[in-house]
Design a protein around this motif. Structure first.
Motif, PDB file in Angstrom:
ATOM      1  N   PHE A 126      47.637 -73.324   9.715  1.00  0.00           N
ATOM      2  CA  PHE A 126      47.650 -74.039   8.446  1.00  0.00           C
ATOM      3  C   PHE A 126      46.224 -74.142   7.913  1.00  0.00           C
ATOM      4  O   PHE A 126      45.291 -74.383   8.674  1.00  0.00           O
ATOM      5  N   ALA A 127      46.083 -73.986   6.603  1.00  0.00           N
ATOM      6  CA  ALA A 127      44.806 -74.260   5.935  1.00  0.00           C
ATOM      7  C   ALA A 127      44.878 -75.690   5.387  1.00  0.00           C
ATOM      8  O   ALA A 127      45.875 -76.065   4.756  1.00  0.00           O
ATOM      9  N   HIS A 128      43.847 -76.458   5.653  1.00  0.00           N
ATOM     10  CA  HIS A 128      43.752 -77.829   5.155  1.00  0.00           C
ATOM     11  C   HIS A 128      42.663 -77.870   4.092  1.00  0.00           C
ATOM     12  O   HIS A 128      41.541 -77.430   4.341  1.00  0.00           O
ATOM     13  N   HIS A 129      43.016 -78.387   2.932  1.00  0.00           N
ATOM     14  CA  HIS A 129      42.048 -78.561   1.852  1.00  0.00           C
ATOM     15  C   HIS A 129      42.247 -79.954   1.288  1.00  0.00           C
ATOM     16  O   HIS A 129      43.278 -80.233   0.670  1.00  0.00           O
ATOM     17  N   HIS A 130      41.286 -80.828   1.543  1.00  0.00           N
ATOM     18  CA  HIS A 130      41.394 -82.252   1.210  1.00  0.00           C
ATOM     19  C   HIS A 130      42.654 -82.802   1.885  1.00  0.00           C
ATOM     20  O   HIS A 130      42.741 -82.781   3.089  1.00  0.00           O
ATOM     21  N   THR A 131      43.653 -83.216   1.127  1.00  0.00           N
ATOM     22  CA  THR A 131      44.871 -83.767   1.739  1.00  0.00           C
ATOM     23  C   THR A 131      46.014 -82.759   1.792  1.00  0.00           C
ATOM     24  O   THR A 131      47.073 -83.056   2.340  1.00  0.00           O
ATOM     25  N   ALA A 132      45.808 -81.571   1.241  1.00  0.00           N
ATOM     26  CA  ALA A 132      46.868 -80.550   1.234  1.00  0.00           C
ATOM     27  C   ALA A 132      46.847 -79.744   2.536  1.00  0.00           C
ATOM     28  O   ALA A 132      45.793 -79.482   3.109  1.00  0.00           O
ATOM     29  N   ARG A 133      48.041 -79.353   2.976  1.00  0.00           N
ATOM     30  CA  ARG A 133      48.206 -78.541   4.195  1.00  0.00           C
ATOM     31  C   ARG A 133      49.156 -77.396   3.857  1.00  0.00           C
ATOM     32  O   ARG A 133      50.285 -77.638   3.416  1.00  0.00           O
ATOM     33  N   LYS A 134      48.685 -76.155   4.057  1.00  0.00           N
ATOM     34  CA  LYS A 134      49.480 -74.989   3.668  1.00  0.00           C
ATOM     35  C   LYS A 134      49.587 -74.014   4.829  1.00  0.00           C
ATOM     36  O   LYS A 134      48.578 -73.648   5.438  1.00  0.00           O
ATOM     37  N   LEU A 135      50.823 -73.565   5.129  1.00  0.00           N
ATOM     38  CA  LEU A 135      51.041 -72.552   6.158  1.00  0.00           C
ATOM     39  C   LEU A 135      50.488 -71.229   5.650  1.00  0.00           C
ATOM     40  O   LEU A 135      50.918 -70.737   4.606  1.00  0.00           O
ATOM     41  N   ILE A 136      49.519 -70.649   6.380  1.00  0.00           N
ATOM     42  CA  ILE A 136      48.910 -69.390   5.938  1.00  0.00           C
ATOM     43  C   ILE A 136      49.154 -68.244   6.916  1.00  0.00           C
ATOM     44  O   ILE A 136      48.900 -67.098   6.579  1.00  0.00           O
ATOM     45  N   ALA A 137      49.645 -68.546   8.117  1.00  0.00           N
ATOM     46  CA  ALA A 137      49.947 -67.486   9.082  1.00  0.00           C
ATOM     47  C   ALA A 137      50.992 -67.978  10.073  1.00  0.00           C
ATOM     48  O   ALA A 137      51.037 -69.162  10.409  1.00  0.00           O
ATOM     49  N   THR A 138      51.814 -67.045  10.522  1.00  0.00           N
ATOM     50  CA  THR A 138      52.809 -67.350  11.541  1.00  0.00           C
ATOM     51  C   THR A 138      52.935 -66.140  12.457  1.00  0.00           C
ATOM     52  O   THR A 138      52.662 -65.011  12.037  1.00  0.00           O
ATOM     53  N   GLY A 139      53.315 -66.387  13.681  1.00  0.00           N
ATOM     54  CA  GLY A 139      53.439 -65.268  14.605  1.00  0.00           C
ATOM     55  C   GLY A 139      54.155 -65.641  15.882  1.00  0.00           C
ATOM     56  O   GLY A 139      54.631 -66.767  16.048  1.00  0.00           O
ATOM     57  N   GLN A 140      54.215 -64.679  16.763  1.00  0.00           N
ATOM     58  CA  GLN A 140      54.832 -64.856  18.075  1.00  0.00           C
ATOM     59  C   GLN A 140      53.976 -64.140  19.106  1.00  0.00           C
ATOM     60  O   GLN A 140      53.333 -63.132  18.803  1.00  0.00           O
ATOM     61  N   GLN A 141      54.009 -64.646  20.325  1.00  0.00           N
ATOM     62  CA  GLN A 141      53.106 -64.167  21.359  1.00  0.00           C
ATOM     63  C   GLN A 141      53.816 -64.167  22.712  1.00  0.00           C
ATOM     64  O   GLN A 141      54.633 -65.037  22.991  1.00  0.00           O
ATOM     65  N   THR A 142      53.462 -63.194  23.535  1.00  0.00           N
ATOM     66  CA  THR A 142      53.922 -63.147  24.920  1.00  0.00           C
ATOM     67  C   THR A 142      52.702 -63.257  25.819  1.00  0.00           C
ATOM     68  O   THR A 142      51.695 -62.574  25.600  1.00  0.00           O
ATOM     69  N   LEU A 143      52.800 -64.122  26.825  1.00  0.00           N
ATOM     70  CA  LEU A 143      51.698 -64.366  27.756  1.00  0.00           C
ATOM     71  C   LEU A 143      52.176 -64.151  29.173  1.00  0.00           C
ATOM     72  O   LEU A 143      53.358 -64.320  29.466  1.00  0.00           O
ATOM     73  N   ILE A 144      51.237 -63.817  30.044  1.00  0.00           N
ATOM     74  CA  ILE A 144      51.579 -63.604  31.450  1.00  0.00           C
ATOM     75  C   ILE A 144      50.810 -64.610  32.309  1.00  0.00           C
ATOM     76  O   ILE A 144      49.646 -64.907  32.044  1.00  0.00           O
ATOM     77  N   GLN A 145      51.502 -65.119  33.311  1.00  0.00           N
ATOM     78  CA  GLN A 145      50.897 -65.993  34.302  1.00  0.00           C
ATOM     79  C   GLN A 145      50.310 -65.134  35.401  1.00  0.00           C
ATOM     80  O   GLN A 145      51.009 -64.278  35.964  1.00  0.00           O
ATOM     81  N   VAL A 146      49.025 -65.302  35.697  1.00  0.00           N
ATOM     82  CA  VAL A 146      48.346 -64.530  36.728  1.00  0.00           C
ATOM     83  C   VAL A 146      47.667 -65.481  37.714  1.00  0.00           C
ATOM     84  O   VAL A 146      47.425 -66.632  37.416  1.00  0.00           O
ATOM     85  N   THR A 147      47.370 -64.952  38.904  1.00  0.00           N
ATOM     86  CA  THR A 147      46.601 -65.718  39.878  1.00  0.00           C
ATOM     87  C   THR A 147      45.186 -65.871  39.345  1.00  0.00           C
ATOM     88  O   THR A 147      44.608 -64.905  38.830  1.00  0.00           O
ATOM     89  N   SER A 148      44.628 -67.075  39.445  1.00  0.00           N
ATOM     90  CA  SER A 148      43.276 -67.309  38.950  1.00  0.00           C
ATOM     91  C   SER A 148      42.293 -66.390  39.637  1.00  0.00           C
ATOM     92  O   SER A 148      42.286 -66.289  40.865  1.00  0.00           O
ATOM     93  N   PRO A 149      41.445 -65.720  38.838  1.00  0.00           N
ATOM     94  CA  PRO A 149      40.441 -64.843  39.450  1.00  0.00           C
ATOM     95  C   PRO A 149      39.338 -65.686  40.088  1.00  0.00           C
ATOM     96  O   PRO A 149      39.051 -66.798  39.645  1.00  0.00           O
ATOM     97  N   THR A 150      38.755 -65.162  41.117  1.00  0.00           N
ATOM     98  CA  THR A 150      37.598 -65.823  41.741  1.00  0.00           C
ATOM     99  C   THR A 150      36.368 -65.088  41.252  1.00  0.00           C
ATOM    100  O   THR A 150      36.144 -63.930  41.589  1.00  0.00           O
ATOM    101  N   LEU A 151      35.594 -65.752  40.414  1.00  0.00           N
ATOM    102  CA  LEU A 151      34.397 -65.123  39.833  1.00  0.00           C
ATOM    103  C   LEU A 151      33.160 -65.528  40.573  1.00  0.00           C
ATOM    104  O   LEU A 151      32.979 -66.562  41.050  1.00  0.00           O
TER     105      LEU A 151
END
Length: 151
Positions: A126-151
């Motif tokens: 959403f873009a916020h301008h003063h008191t207005a709020r407007k949806l400017i982007a939408t999407g979907q995402q896939t994520l994977i759970q992995v074992t934490s790397p040891t750095l």
């Protein structure tokens, strides 16, 4: 996505885990993004407007818009992952619905379907301008759970 209520706030331990990971992200620091809300399966990020995150017409750059959407979704998924695991984006798609003009952007990531390995999130910006709020982007995402790397 429905707004969260106070009882949906993340535990202090979960908030600390998310913030510690977020603070290691060089790109988010470079852009000036910050976390504003953390709840189980839901994270909000804010990106203030400044010349470094705009394109040639003065709008927020699509890359900055996409980056905060990706991080919001990633951390939303991460709130549901067990300790000693981490999160990586497998793929995401974003539709830019309108020019991103305003004082700041707000990216919201919300888990649609958690899984043992893959999690799917909904992304909204959403873009916020003063008191207005407007949806400017939408999407979907896939994520994977992995074992934490040891750095």
């Amino acid at each position: 996505m429905a707004d969260q209520t106070p009882q949906q706030q993340a535990s202090p331990e979960m908030q600390a885990r998310i913030r510690e990971s977020f603070d290691r992200q060089g790109l988010m620091a470079h852009l000036g993004a910050r976390i504003t809300q953390i709840a189980p399966g839901r994270v909000h990020l804010t990106l203030p407007s400044r010349p470094e995150v705009t394109q040639q017409h003065g709008y927020f750059h699509a890359g900055a818009t996409s980056a905060i959407a990706d991080s919001a979704g990633g951390y939303a998924a991460y709130t549901l992952f067990p300790d000693h695991t981490d999160v990586l984006t497998v793929e995401y798609k974003i539709n830019l619905l309108a020019p991103a003009v305003g004082d700041h952007l707000e990216a919201i990531g919300a888990v649609l379907k958690p899984g043992r390995t893959l999690t799917v999130c909904q992304l909204e910006v959403f873009a916020h301008h003063h008191t207005a709020r407007k949806l400017i982007a939408t999407g979907q995402q896939t994520l994977i759970q992995v074992t934490s790397p040891t750095l």
